[in-house]
Design an enzyme around this catalytic site. Structure first.
Site, PDB file in Angstrom:
ATOM      1  N   ASP A  31     -39.575  -9.689 -59.323  1.00 14.66           N
ATOM      2  CA  ASP A  31     -39.109  -9.901 -57.945  1.00 14.66           C
ATOM      3  C   ASP A  31     -39.366 -11.366 -57.603  1.00 14.66           C
ATOM      4  OD1 ASP A  31     -38.886  -9.825 -54.989  1.00 14.66           O
ATOM      5  OD2 ASP A  31     -38.952  -7.651 -55.230  1.00 14.66           O
ATOM      6  N   LEU A  33     -39.499 -12.445 -54.509  1.00 16.02           N
ATOM      7  CA  LEU A  33     -40.086 -12.416 -53.159  1.00 16.02           C
ATOM      8  C   LEU A  33     -39.144 -13.005 -52.097  1.00 16.02           C
ATOM      9  CD1 LEU A  33     -43.801 -13.413 -54.006  1.00 16.02           C
ATOM     10  CD2 LEU A  33     -42.809 -11.118 -53.865  1.00 16.02           C
ATOM     11  N   ASP A  58     -36.766 -14.749 -61.036  1.00 11.79           N
ATOM     12  CA  ASP A  58     -35.403 -14.488 -60.569  1.00 11.79           C
ATOM     13  C   ASP A  58     -34.592 -13.777 -61.649  1.00 11.79           C
ATOM     14  OD1 ASP A  58     -32.546 -15.112 -59.757  1.00 11.79           O
ATOM     15  OD2 ASP A  58     -33.644 -16.137 -58.160  1.00 11.79           O
ATOM     16  N   SER A 124     -23.835   1.427 -53.263  1.00  8.34           N
ATOM     17  CA  SER A 124     -23.887   1.769 -51.850  1.00  8.34           C
ATOM     18  C   SER A 124     -22.657   2.572 -51.450  1.00  8.34           C
ATOM     19  CB  SER A 124     -23.931   0.464 -51.042  1.00  8.34           C
ATOM     20  OG  SER A 124     -23.682   0.736 -49.684  1.00  8.34           O
ATOM     21  N   ALA A 125     -22.832   3.436 -50.461  1.00  4.97           N
ATOM     22  CA  ALA A 125     -21.711   4.191 -49.905  1.00  4.97           C
ATOM     23  C   ALA A 125     -20.674   3.264 -49.293  1.00  4.97           C
ATOM     24  CB  ALA A 125     -22.219   5.163 -48.841  1.00  4.97           C
ATOM     25  N   TYR A 148     -20.294  -8.001 -49.300  1.00  4.44           N
ATOM     26  CA  TYR A 148     -21.409  -7.256 -49.896  1.00  4.44           C
ATOM     27  C   TYR A 148     -20.887  -6.052 -50.688  1.00  4.44           C
ATOM     28  CZ  TYR A 148     -25.231  -3.866 -50.042  1.00  4.44           C
ATOM     29  OH  TYR A 148     -26.142  -2.912 -50.460  1.00  4.44           O
ATOM     30  N   LYS A 152     -20.943  -5.010 -54.908  1.00  2.00           N
ATOM     31  CA  LYS A 152     -21.401  -3.730 -55.500  1.00  2.00           C
ATOM     32  C   LYS A 152     -20.290  -3.141 -56.359  1.00  2.00           C
ATOM     33  CE  LYS A 152     -25.525  -3.553 -53.851  1.00  2.00           C
ATOM     34  NZ  LYS A 152     -26.669  -3.712 -54.759  1.00  2.00           N
ATOM     35  N   ASN A 199     -30.049  -3.326 -39.178  1.00  2.00           N
ATOM     36  CA  ASN A 199     -29.813  -1.882 -39.273  1.00  2.00           C
ATOM     37  C   ASN A 199     -30.470  -1.135 -38.123  1.00  2.00           C
ATOM     38  OD1 ASN A 199     -30.193  -2.796 -42.505  1.00  2.00           O
ATOM     39  ND2 ASN A 199     -28.338  -1.715 -41.925  1.00  2.00           N
ATOM     40  N   ARG A 231     -23.874   8.552 -39.308  1.00  2.00           N
ATOM     41  CA  ARG A 231     -24.238   8.170 -40.679  1.00  2.00           C
ATOM     42  C   ARG A 231     -25.085   9.261 -41.319  1.00  2.00           C
ATOM     43  NH1 ARG A 231     -21.014   5.052 -39.464  1.00  2.00           N
ATOM     44  NH2 ARG A 231     -20.985   2.774 -39.589  1.00  2.00           N
ATOM     45  N   GLY A 294     -16.030  -4.199 -38.369  1.00  2.00           N
ATOM     46  CA  GLY A 294     -16.110  -3.633 -39.722  1.00  2.00           C
ATOM     47  C   GLY A 294     -16.786  -2.273 -39.796  1.00  2.00           C
TER      48      GLY A 294
HETATM   49  P1  NAD Z   1     -34.823  -5.302 -50.171  1.00  2.00           P
HETATM   50  O1  NAD Z   1     -34.272  -6.606 -49.742  1.00  2.00           O
HETATM   51  O2  NAD Z   1     -35.966  -4.730 -49.436  1.00  2.00           O
HETATM   52  O3  NAD Z   1     -35.213  -5.372 -51.737  1.00  2.00           O
HETATM   53  C1  NAD Z   1     -34.558  -6.228 -52.652  1.00  2.00           C
HETATM   54  C2  NAD Z   1     -35.627  -6.940 -53.443  1.00  2.00           C
HETATM   55  O4  NAD Z   1     -34.993  -7.815 -54.395  1.00  2.00           O
HETATM   56  C3  NAD Z   1     -36.551  -7.812 -52.580  1.00  2.00           C
HETATM   57  O5  NAD Z   1     -37.896  -7.535 -52.917  1.00  2.00           O
HETATM   58  C4  NAD Z   1     -36.168  -9.237 -52.954  1.00  2.00           C
HETATM   59  O6  NAD Z   1     -37.266 -10.122 -52.861  1.00  2.00           O
HETATM   60  C5  NAD Z   1     -35.675  -9.054 -54.372  1.00  2.00           C
HETATM   61  N1  NAD Z   1     -34.702 -10.071 -54.814  1.00  2.00           N
HETATM   62  C6  NAD Z   1     -33.631 -10.548 -54.123  1.00  2.00           C
HETATM   63  N2  NAD Z   1     -32.980 -11.453 -54.864  1.00  2.00           N
HETATM   64  C7  NAD Z   1     -33.644 -11.530 -56.055  1.00  2.00           C
HETATM   65  C8  NAD Z   1     -33.441 -12.306 -57.235  1.00  2.00           C
HETATM   66  N3  NAD Z   1     -32.434 -13.175 -57.334  1.00  2.00           N
HETATM   67  N4  NAD Z   1     -34.313 -12.150 -58.257  1.00  2.00           N
HETATM   68  C9  NAD Z   1     -35.342 -11.285 -58.157  1.00  2.00           C
HETATM   69  N5  NAD Z   1     -35.588 -10.543 -57.054  1.00  2.00           N
HETATM   70  C10 NAD Z   1     -34.736 -10.664 -56.029  1.00  2.00           C
HETATM   71  O7  NAD Z   1     -33.597  -4.272 -50.207  1.00  2.00           O
HETATM   72  P2  NAD Z   1     -33.610  -2.687 -50.354  1.00  2.00           P
HETATM   73  O8  NAD Z   1     -33.218  -2.110 -49.060  1.00  2.00           O
HETATM   74  O9  NAD Z   1     -34.841  -2.243 -51.027  1.00  2.00           O
HETATM   75  O10 NAD Z   1     -32.364  -2.521 -51.324  1.00  2.00           O
HETATM   76  C11 NAD Z   1     -32.510  -2.465 -52.732  1.00  2.00           C
HETATM   77  C12 NAD Z   1     -31.137  -2.384 -53.373  1.00  2.00           C
HETATM   78  O11 NAD Z   1     -30.453  -1.231 -52.841  1.00  2.00           O
HETATM   79  C13 NAD Z   1     -30.242  -3.580 -53.084  1.00  2.00           C
HETATM   80  O12 NAD Z   1     -29.495  -3.866 -54.254  1.00  2.00           O
HETATM   81  C14 NAD Z   1     -29.330  -3.092 -51.988  1.00  2.00           C
HETATM   82  O13 NAD Z   1     -28.092  -3.751 -51.992  1.00  2.00           O
HETATM   83  C15 NAD Z   1     -29.190  -1.621 -52.345  1.00  2.00           C
HETATM   84  N6  NAD Z   1     -28.859  -0.777 -51.190  1.00  2.00           N
HETATM   85  C16 NAD Z   1     -29.659  -0.791 -50.081  1.00  2.00           C
HETATM   86  C17 NAD Z   1     -29.324   0.000 -48.973  1.00  2.00           C
HETATM   87  C18 NAD Z   1     -30.173  -0.035 -47.723  1.00  2.00           C
HETATM   88  O14 NAD Z   1     -29.680   0.415 -46.666  1.00  2.00           O
HETATM   89  N7  NAD Z   1     -31.413  -0.497 -47.751  1.00  2.00           N
HETATM   90  C19 NAD Z   1     -28.188   0.810 -49.014  1.00  2.00           C
HETATM   91  C20 NAD Z   1     -27.392   0.816 -50.167  1.00  2.00           C
HETATM   92  C21 NAD Z   1     -27.747   0.011 -51.252  1.00  2.00           C
HETATM   93  N1  UDP Z   2     -26.048   0.442 -34.884  1.00  2.00           N
HETATM   94  C1  UDP Z   2     -26.228   0.238 -33.516  1.00  2.00           C
HETATM   95  N2  UDP Z   2     -27.077  -0.764 -33.127  1.00  2.00           N
HETATM   96  C2  UDP Z   2     -27.753  -1.551 -34.011  1.00  2.00           C
HETATM   97  C3  UDP Z   2     -27.554  -1.327 -35.403  1.00  2.00           C
HETATM   98  C4  UDP Z   2     -26.689  -0.316 -35.785  1.00  2.00           C
HETATM   99  O1  UDP Z   2     -25.650   0.932 -32.688  1.00  2.00           O
HETATM  100  O2  UDP Z   2     -28.487  -2.448 -33.594  1.00  2.00           O
HETATM  101  C5  UDP Z   2     -25.149   1.546 -35.306  1.00  2.00           C
HETATM  102  C6  UDP Z   2     -24.011   1.117 -36.199  1.00  2.00           C
HETATM  103  O3  UDP Z   2     -22.897   0.731 -35.413  1.00  2.00           O
HETATM  104  C7  UDP Z   2     -23.763   2.383 -37.040  1.00  2.00           C
HETATM  105  C8  UDP Z   2     -25.163   2.997 -37.153  1.00  2.00           C
HETATM  106  O4  UDP Z   2     -25.931   2.433 -36.085  1.00  2.00           O
HETATM  107  O5  UDP Z   2     -22.946   3.281 -36.327  1.00  2.00           O
HETATM  108  C9  UDP Z   2     -25.872   2.679 -38.477  1.00  2.00           C
HETATM  109  O6  UDP Z   2     -25.849   1.276 -38.650  1.00  2.00           O
HETATM  110  P1  UDP Z   2     -26.655   0.574 -39.849  1.00  2.00           P
HETATM  111  O7  UDP Z   2     -26.391  -0.900 -39.768  1.00  2.00           O
HETATM  112  O8  UDP Z   2     -28.067   1.035 -39.833  1.00  2.00           O
HETATM  113  O9  UDP Z   2     -25.980   1.187 -41.168  1.00  2.00           O
HETATM  114  P2  UDP Z   2     -24.484   0.998 -41.749  1.00  2.00           P
HETATM  115  O10 UDP Z   2     -23.575   0.721 -40.596  1.00  2.00           O
HETATM  116  O11 UDP Z   2     -24.580  -0.119 -42.701  1.00  2.00           O
HETATM  117  O12 UDP Z   2     -24.160   2.298 -42.387  1.00  2.00           O
END
Ligand code: NAD
Ligand code: UDP
Length: 339
Positions: A31, A33, A58, A124-125, A148, A152, A199, A231, A294
């Site tokens: 990681d 960081l 990295d 991701s969904a 983003y 993915k 979020n 969601r 979006g």
């Molecule tokens: P997060 O940001 O908490 O964790 C990502 C980690 O990767 C962090 O610790 C960051 O320091 C590290 N990182 C970033 N760039 C790096 C690099 N170049 N080299 C090494 N380390 C690096 O995010 P998360 O919520 O834990 O998400 C993890 C994964 O899941 C991500 O790929 C994200 O896109 C995916 N994801 C997250 C969500 C969500 O809602 N949290 C939903 C769908 C998919």
């Molecule tokens: N949302 C909201 N206020 C906020 C952040 C999110 O009303 O400050 C709503 C957003 O429009 C969506 C839901 O909460 O309907 C979940 O949003 P989030 O960003 O957590 O997830 P994603 O949209 O990426 O699924």
């Protein structure tokens, strides 16, 4: 089995490390960081009562990956490292393609050189986009609507290409996460966003501890049951366990398999706010604001494939998600930065 977890100190990665250690895997975290704190490392070890190896670096550093895969005799990789803020991705598309796409390419190329061919990918969904019917099935059309989501989708395609030759010996699981919230029930690890959260759940939690004043609810005129966005929220511990099951599944299976990791239930923004009040006793002040560009009105998973093939389903309901979020936020109002 020794597993490399990229991004293992982040939100989902840290919870997954705990579950991997509990299941008997040896864990090596890489990681940089960029979006996490070293303090998470101690907390993971405290919960698991086991240690793990940590390398600060990295995923785009090919030399580092070559030596790490070799030195630690890595047998499988779970790839969380990446950037995930939708708005930032729109502003800095080349950065997102560099870290998420090129970074994955560097990692997979190093794995190929090292003969490591077991890979679990955080997708991701959001890859489904506006054209898919709900609930989303793994075979639904994919058409992401932002940078983003595109990154993915491109990595998903890279993985499909990697697995298509007849003599490919790769085993790959693409996990499409729905909306992870919650925290470890110990209250020691949780989501710790930098700056103002994008979020919903971390925003609510920060209003509840008084760090932010008021939640803006983005849109109350959607064609949903109360007009606000719906969601599929999933407890991060359930999600973490999905990765352990994916590794077990891949041990018996070659090729690529895509899984939705969600609960199959949708909750609206207002339902989340009201349930949070019932659990925490804190009424979160909110106002209605315009729709966020979006955003889709509603989506949730059809999660039965993960149950059929991996024996995985969610076990923790919305009350657990909210109670554990609140426990973490109350105990750590400033996240890890207090340390
Ligand atoms: P997060 O940001 O908490 O964790 C990502 C980690 O990767 C962090 O610790 C960051 O320091 C590290 N990182 C970033 N760039 C790096 C690099 N170049 N080299 C090494 N380390 C690096 O995010 P998360 O919520 O834990 O998400 C993890 C994964 O899941 C991500 O790929 C994200 O896109 C995916 N994801 C997250 C969500 C969500 O809602 N949290 C939903 C769908 C998919
Ligand atoms: N949302 C909201 N206020 C906020 C952040 C999110 O009303 O400050 C709503 C957003 O429009 C969506 C839901 O909460 O309907 C979940 O949003 P989030 O960003 O957590 O997830 P994603 O949209 O990426 O699924």
């Amino acid at each position: 089995m020794r597993v490399l977890v990229t991004g293992g100190l982040g939100y989902i990665g840290s919870h997954t490390c705990v579950e991997l250690l509990a299941a008997g895997f040896d864990v090596v975290v890489l990681d940089n960081l960029a979006n996490s704190a070293l303090a998470a490392l101690d907390r993971i070890e405290q919960i698991a009562q086991r240690s793990l190896a940590f390398i600060e670096g990295d995923i785009r550093d090919a030399d580092l990956l070559d030596s790490l895969l070799d030195d630690y005799e890595i047998e499988a990789v779970i790839h969380f490292a990446g950037l995930k803020a939708v708005g930032e991705g729109q502003q800095q598309p080349m950065l997102y393609h560099d870290v998420n796409v090129a970074g994955s390419h560097v990692l997979l190329s190093a794995m190929e050189r090292a003969g490591v061919n077991c890979f679990v990918f955080s997708s991701s969904a959001t890859v489904y986009g506006a054209e898919a019917d709900i609930p989303y099935v793994e075979t639904s059309p994919v058409n992401p609507s932002n940078v983003y989501g595109n990154t993915k989708r491109i990595v998903e395609m890279m993985l499909a290409d990697l697995c298509q030759p007849n003599d490919s010996d790769w085993s790959v699981a693409v996990l499409r996460y729905f909306n992870p919230i919650g925290a470890h029930p110990s209250g020691l690890i949780g989501e710790d966003p930098r700056g103002i959260p994008n979020n919903l759940m971390p925003y609510i939690a920060k209003v509840a501890v008084g760090e932010l004043q008021e939640l803006s609810v983005f849109g109350n005129d959607y064609s949903t049951r109360d007009g606000t966005g719906v969601r599929d929220y999933i407890h991060v511990v359930d999600l973490a366990k999905g990765h352990v099951e994916a590794l077990k599944f891949l041990a018996k299976k070659q090729g690529i398999e895509v899984f939705n990791l969600g609960s199959g239930n949708g909750y609206s923004v207002l339902e989340l706010i009201n349930a949070f009040k019932d659990i925490s006793g804190v009424a979160v002040p909110y106002k209605f604001a315009p729709r966020r560009a979006g955003d889709l009105p509603e989506f949730y998973a059809e999660p039965s494939k993960a149950l059929q093939l991996m024996g995985w389903k969610t076990e923790l309901d919305l009350n657990h998600m909210l109670a554990d979020t609140w426990h973490w936020q109350k105990n750590n109002p400033k996240g890890y930065s207090a340390e």
